[in-house]
Write a protein that holds these residues in place. Structure first.
Motif, PDB file in Angstrom:
ATOM      1  N   LEU A 293       8.743 -46.218 -49.536  1.00  0.00           N
ATOM      2  CA  LEU A 293      10.182 -46.275 -49.832  1.00  0.00           C
ATOM      3  C   LEU A 293      10.604 -45.166 -50.781  1.00  0.00           C
ATOM      4  N   ASP A 294       9.804 -44.918 -51.836  1.00  0.00           N
ATOM      5  CA  ASP A 294      10.211 -43.892 -52.805  1.00  0.00           C
ATOM      6  C   ASP A 294      10.304 -42.511 -52.140  1.00  0.00           C
ATOM      7  N   ARG A 295       9.399 -42.238 -51.183  1.00  0.00           N
ATOM      8  CA  ARG A 295       9.461 -40.933 -50.505  1.00  0.00           C
ATOM      9  C   ARG A 295      10.697 -40.838 -49.617  1.00  0.00           C
ATOM     10  N   ALA A 296      10.993 -41.942 -48.920  1.00  0.00           N
ATOM     11  CA  ALA A 296      12.187 -41.954 -48.051  1.00  0.00           C
ATOM     12  C   ALA A 296      13.452 -41.714 -48.869  1.00  0.00           C
ATOM     13  N   ILE A 297      13.522 -42.350 -50.036  1.00  0.00           N
ATOM     14  CA  ILE A 297      14.702 -42.193 -50.904  1.00  0.00           C
ATOM     15  C   ILE A 297      14.742 -40.787 -51.498  1.00  0.00           C
ATOM     16  N   ALA A 298      13.576 -40.266 -51.927  1.00  0.00           N
ATOM     17  CA  ALA A 298      13.520 -38.918 -52.503  1.00  0.00           C
ATOM     18  C   ALA A 298      13.996 -37.866 -51.507  1.00  0.00           C
ATOM     19  N   ASN A 299      13.676 -38.070 -50.230  1.00  0.00           N
ATOM     20  CA  ASN A 299      14.082 -37.108 -49.192  1.00  0.00           C
ATOM     21  C   ASN A 299      15.565 -37.192 -48.866  1.00  0.00           C
ATOM     22  N   ASP A 300      16.198 -38.274 -49.264  1.00  0.00           N
ATOM     23  CA  ASP A 300      17.574 -38.534 -48.831  1.00  0.00           C
ATOM     24  C   ASP A 300      18.599 -38.485 -49.955  1.00  0.00           C
ATOM     25  N   THR A 301      18.144 -38.292 -51.184  1.00  0.00           N
ATOM     26  CA  THR A 301      19.059 -38.289 -52.336  1.00  0.00           C
ATOM     27  C   THR A 301      18.774 -37.049 -53.181  1.00  0.00           C
ATOM     28  N   SER A 302      19.601 -36.841 -54.205  1.00  0.00           N
ATOM     29  CA  SER A 302      19.392 -35.650 -55.040  1.00  0.00           C
ATOM     30  C   SER A 302      19.933 -35.861 -56.458  1.00  0.00           C
TER      31      SER A 302
END
Length: 318
Positions: A293-302
């Motif tokens: 989940l943390d990787r998915a969120i990191a790729n999608d937010t800034s």
């Protein structure tokens, strides 16, 4: 178990308040300082910080944050800093208002919170908005949706546990639910009564019995009518009552894979579950999507928003 990582030696709330006060001063706000403090303090610690900040600086920390921050980052910090019951009251109010109307959030709050916590959220709602949640829900809904939502937000459900399940009642009510759903009598009084008043342990026992006896889960039986808003609400209530981590995983998955991230949903789930069952949600997300989940969120937010959300997940850097 929560994901939130707090430092081994927590500074005193006086020190945290002083650092936050400094973060607001000068030419630019020190967002990194705000994240390093608030994202690493639990609900009790955040409450102390707010009280000390008000006593020492004669200012409301939430108002200061509102003044200094903006956008999705502001929303994440504000929701996180609120006491959990105040936060639920705020989210419930937001979900009944015209431009932010989202009755799914009401079902989520009513069905995933322990009974006493939900009761306290309703008290916080009355204190803040000078009206009851039940009154607002009844006013802002109609027809079948009102028939389900009003008892759902009105009940003080017994939390119960597996040892207290009445097997005879589970058998009988599984039959009742099957009969009503087979007849498409989705708004039947007994069906609504079972789902809105029984303890979660009892509902789980009834729905397990339903699956054993009739070969499929109750939500599969509801699938053919899932375009109907009321049936969708019914399914959401069942999912929230019986397997909240699966429900929240789906909300997060949809928020992330949408064309343009749904930051409102992402922020709501992370801020409300970080201290509750985020580890289980993360496990479910990995199982379902083969991506942490943390990787998915990191790729999608800034930016600061990304840093805040990842800190709440227990991963300062993904």
């Amino acid at each position: 178990m929560a994901s939130l990582r707090t430092p081994a030696n927590i500074p005193l709330p006086e020190e945290d308040s002083e650092q936050l006060h400094k973060a607001f001063k000068g030419w630019g706000t020190n967002e990194g300082m705000i994240i390093s403090i608030l994202a690493h303090r639990n609900a009790t610690q955040r409450s102390f910080i707010r009280a000390v900040y008000a006593a020492n600086y004669n200012k409301d920390l939430l108002k200061e944050l509102d003044k200094e921050l903006s956008g999705d980052f502001e929303r994440a910090v504000m929701l996180w800093t609120l006491d959990p019951t105040e936060r639920d009251a705020y989210l419930a109010k937001e979900s009944t208002q015209m431009f932010t109307k989202n009755i799914w959030v009401l079902v989520e709050i009513a069905c995933t919170r322990p009974a006493l916590e939900f009761f306290k959220a309703k008290q916080a709602y009355q204190a803040r908005y000078r009206t009851s949640l039940e009154e607002d829900v009844a006013y802002h809904t109609s027809g079948d949706v009102r028939k389900l939502l009003v008892p759902l937000v009105s009940t003080f459900r017994y939390d119960g546990n597996a040892d207290e399940v009445n097997v005879k009642v589970a058998r009988s009510e599984a039959k009742t639910l099957h009969k009503k759903i087979s007849e498409k009598a989705y708004t039947d009084e007994d069906l609504i009564r079972i789902l809105t008043t029984r303890s979660k342990a009892q509902i789980n026992a009834t729905l397990n019995r339903f699956k054993d006896k009739f070969g499929s889960s109750i939500t599969k039986f509801l699938k053919e009518d899932s375009n109907d808003e009321y049936v969708q609400l019914l399914k959401t209530a069942i999912k929230c009552l019986t397997c909240p981590e699966k429900y929240f995983e789906k909300v997060l998955r949809r928020a992330i894979v949408k064309m343009g991230t749904d930051e409102w949903a992402l922020t709501r789930v992370v801020t409300t579950r970080a201290e509750v069952d985020m580890e289980r949600i993360k496990e479910e997300y990995l199982r379902r999507n083969s991506v942490p989940l943390d990787r998915a969120i990191a790729n999608d937010t800034s930016g600061d928003y990304k840093d805040m959300i990842l800190a709440l997940l227990g991963h300062g850097h993904a």
